[in-house]
Write a protein that holds these residues in place. Structure first.
Motif, mmCIF file in Angstrom:
data_model
loop_
_atom_site.group_PDB
_atom_site.id
_atom_site.type_symbol
_atom_site.label_atom_id
_atom_site.label_comp_id
_atom_site.label_asym_id
_atom_site.label_seq_id
_atom_site.Cartn_x
_atom_site.Cartn_y
_atom_site.Cartn_z
ATOM 1 N N ALA A 1 0.818 -1.214 0.000
ATOM 2 C CA ALA A 1 0.000 0.000 0.000
ATOM 3 C C ALA A 1 0.852 1.266 0.000
ATOM 4 C CB ALA A 1 -0.926 -0.005 1.212
ATOM 5 N N LEU A 2 1.932 1.282 0.753
ATOM 6 C CA LEU A 2 2.727 2.496 0.898
ATOM 7 C C LEU A 2 3.758 2.664 -0.211
ATOM 8 C CD1 LEU A 2 3.236 2.304 4.754
ATOM 9 C CD2 LEU A 2 1.975 4.097 3.546
ATOM 10 N N PHE A 3 4.520 1.620 -0.504
ATOM 11 C CA PHE A 3 5.641 1.760 -1.418
ATOM 12 C C PHE A 3 5.258 1.524 -2.877
ATOM 13 C CE2 PHE A 3 7.584 0.268 2.652
ATOM 14 C CZ PHE A 3 8.135 1.489 3.005
ATOM 15 N N GLU A 4 4.284 0.668 -3.122
ATOM 16 C CA GLU A 4 3.885 0.396 -4.498
ATOM 17 C C GLU A 4 2.723 1.284 -4.937
ATOM 18 O OE1 GLU A 4 3.168 -3.733 -5.161
ATOM 19 O OE2 GLU A 4 5.075 -4.390 -4.303
ATOM 20 N N GLU A 5 1.670 1.322 -4.140
ATOM 21 C CA GLU A 5 0.473 2.039 -4.563
ATOM 22 C C GLU A 5 0.565 3.542 -4.304
ATOM 23 O OE1 GLU A 5 -2.856 0.123 -2.737
ATOM 24 O OE2 GLU A 5 -2.342 -1.852 -3.556
ATOM 25 N N GLN A 6 1.222 3.955 -3.220
ATOM 26 C CA GLN A 6 1.337 5.379 -2.903
ATOM 27 C C GLN A 6 2.653 5.996 -3.361
ATOM 28 O OE1 GLN A 6 -1.039 7.298 -1.802
ATOM 29 N NE2 GLN A 6 -2.490 5.609 -1.539
ATOM 30 N N GLY A 7 3.594 5.178 -3.779
ATOM 31 C CA GLY A 7 4.845 5.703 -4.322
ATOM 32 C C GLY A 7 5.802 6.267 -3.297
ATOM 33 N N VAL A 8 5.638 5.912 -2.009
ATOM 34 C CA VAL A 8 6.586 6.353 -0.992
ATOM 35 C C VAL A 8 7.924 5.668 -1.232
ATOM 36 C CG1 VAL A 8 7.067 6.409 1.492
ATOM 37 C CG2 VAL A 8 4.733 6.747 0.667
ATOM 38 N N ARG A 9 9.003 6.403 -1.021
ATOM 39 C CA ARG A 9 10.341 5.848 -1.221
ATOM 40 C C ARG A 9 10.786 5.131 0.049
ATOM 41 N NH1 ARG A 9 13.191 11.252 -3.514
ATOM 42 N NH2 ARG A 9 12.382 11.929 -1.485
ATOM 43 N N ARG A 10 11.210 3.898 -0.114
ATOM 44 C CA ARG A 10 11.616 3.088 1.032
ATOM 45 C C ARG A 10 13.038 3.443 1.459
ATOM 46 N NH1 ARG A 10 10.109 -2.253 2.936
ATOM 47 N NH2 ARG A 10 8.778 -2.564 1.079
ATOM 48 N N ILE A 11 13.212 3.758 2.741
ATOM 49 C CA ILE A 11 14.529 4.047 3.297
ATOM 50 C C ILE A 11 15.209 2.726 3.653
ATOM 51 C CG2 ILE A 11 15.782 5.118 5.198
ATOM 52 C CD1 ILE A 11 13.576 7.177 5.404
ATOM 53 N N ILE A 12 16.416 2.538 3.155
ATOM 54 C CA ILE A 12 17.189 1.346 3.463
ATOM 55 C C ILE A 12 18.186 1.625 4.577
ATOM 56 C CG2 ILE A 12 18.723 -0.426 2.548
ATOM 57 C CD1 ILE A 12 15.877 -0.523 1.478
ATOM 58 N N SER A 13 18.823 2.782 4.535
ATOM 59 C CA SER A 13 19.775 3.158 5.577
ATOM 60 C C SER A 13 19.752 4.665 5.750
ATOM 61 C CB SER A 13 21.192 2.680 5.213
ATOM 62 O OG SER A 13 21.636 3.323 4.028
ATOM 63 N N GLY A 14 20.282 5.116 6.894
ATOM 64 C CA GLY A 14 20.319 6.538 7.162
ATOM 65 C C GLY A 14 19.097 7.001 7.938
ATOM 66 N N PRO A 15 19.065 8.284 8.307
ATOM 67 C CA PRO A 15 17.955 8.820 9.105
ATOM 68 C C PRO A 15 16.683 8.937 8.294
ATOM 69 C CG PRO A 15 19.437 10.586 8.435
ATOM 70 C CD PRO A 15 20.082 9.306 7.998
ATOM 71 N N GLY A 16 15.580 9.049 9.015
ATOM 72 C CA GLY A 16 14.289 9.209 8.356
ATOM 73 C C GLY A 16 13.166 8.656 9.201
ATOM 74 N N PRO A 17 11.924 8.954 8.850
ATOM 75 C CA PRO A 17 10.781 8.440 9.618
ATOM 76 C C PRO A 17 10.663 6.930 9.499
ATOM 77 C CG PRO A 17 10.040 9.504 7.598
ATOM 78 C CD PRO A 17 11.503 9.796 7.709
ATOM 79 N N THR A 18 10.273 6.302 10.611
ATOM 80 C CA THR A 18 10.157 4.847 10.679
ATOM 81 C C THR A 18 8.752 4.467 11.153
ATOM 82 O OG1 THR A 18 12.510 4.574 11.179
ATOM 83 C CG2 THR A 18 11.062 2.748 11.742
ATOM 84 N N LEU A 19 8.187 3.469 10.522
ATOM 85 C CA LEU A 19 6.862 2.968 10.896
ATOM 86 C C LEU A 19 7.008 1.645 11.642
ATOM 87 C CD1 LEU A 19 3.731 3.009 10.732
ATOM 88 C CD2 LEU A 19 3.951 1.784 8.550
ATOM 89 N N ASP A 20 6.496 1.595 12.875
ATOM 90 C CA ASP A 20 6.435 0.365 13.660
ATOM 91 C C ASP A 20 4.977 0.007 13.896
ATOM 92 O OD1 ASP A 20 9.176 0.132 13.873
ATOM 93 O OD2 ASP A 20 9.293 1.163 15.798
#
Length: 218
Positions: free
Chosen positions: A107-126
């Protein structure tokens, strides 16, 4: 000699009685049945969605997706407020947290086009899956409870716990088709709710940049 013969006869008689009892009391083997809350309905083509969607400036790391210790591949039911049970023959094809992680990623990365963070700072979803069960009393419904939070390295930006229930059409508790269908509806709604709220939160916190040649620019 007679004593030895008597003991042998007694052992033989007891052994025969035990086998006969086991033969007549043998229960039918448990036949496992597997179900999934993921619907097979048509989903948006991620390639087509990506082509039609403008490049996203929203970034996100998918953190942990856990479930309560009682949420397993065995289908659980709740009869009372404090009592949980399991069906012996009914199973989910995977642990429910696996469904949730996959659906949120889609839903987030494919359908909404959000860029997935692999490393480094940024918002995280738990995400925590707190409940995934058939509610048998006082009402017959599929029940899902989810807690999710969006955070960075310093603070939690958004945190929410919600519960979604969908009535089970089958009037008889333990009807597997009714359980799976209602759970699928509750599951889809849960994924939409998390994804929608996360998109709103990311949009609010995303840095704004001035367009080129804006007023005051070169």
């Amino acid at each position: 000699m007679r004593t030895t013969w008597f003991l042998r006869a007694l052992v033989t008689t007891l052994a025969g009685a035990t086998l006969g009892c086991a033969f007549f009391t043998k229960s039918d083997p448990v036949v496992l049945r597997y179900f999934s809350p993921e619907t097979i309905g048509a989903r948006p083509d991620p390639v087509g969605v990506a082509q039609a969607m403008p490049p996203s400036r929203l970034d996100l790391r998918m953190g942990r997706v856990n479930s309560a210790s009682y949420v397993k591949d065995r289908i659980a039911f709740r009869d009372k407020d404090f009592e949980i049970g399991y069906y012996e023959e009914l199973r989910w094809t995977e642990k429910p947290e696996a469904y949730l992680r996959r659906a949120l990623g889609r839903a987030l990365f494919e359908e909404q086009g959000v860029r997935r963070i692999i490393s480094g700072p940024g918002p995280t979803l738990d995400v925590d899956l707190d409940a995934f069960e058939e509610l048998r009393s006082p009402r017959h419904a599929a029940r899902i409870q989810v807690t999710w939070l969006l955070h960075d390295d310093q603070r939690v930006q958004v945190e929410e716990t919600f519960t979604i229930e969908r009535a089970i059409a089958s009037s008889e508790p333990g009807g597997p088709a009714g359980i799976a269908a209602a759970m699928g509806e509750a599951f889809d709604e849960s994924v939409k709710r998390v994804a929608g709220r996360v998109m709103v939160a990311l949009s609010r916190s995303a840095p704004t940049t001035s367009p080129p040649n804006a007023a005051g620019g070169p």
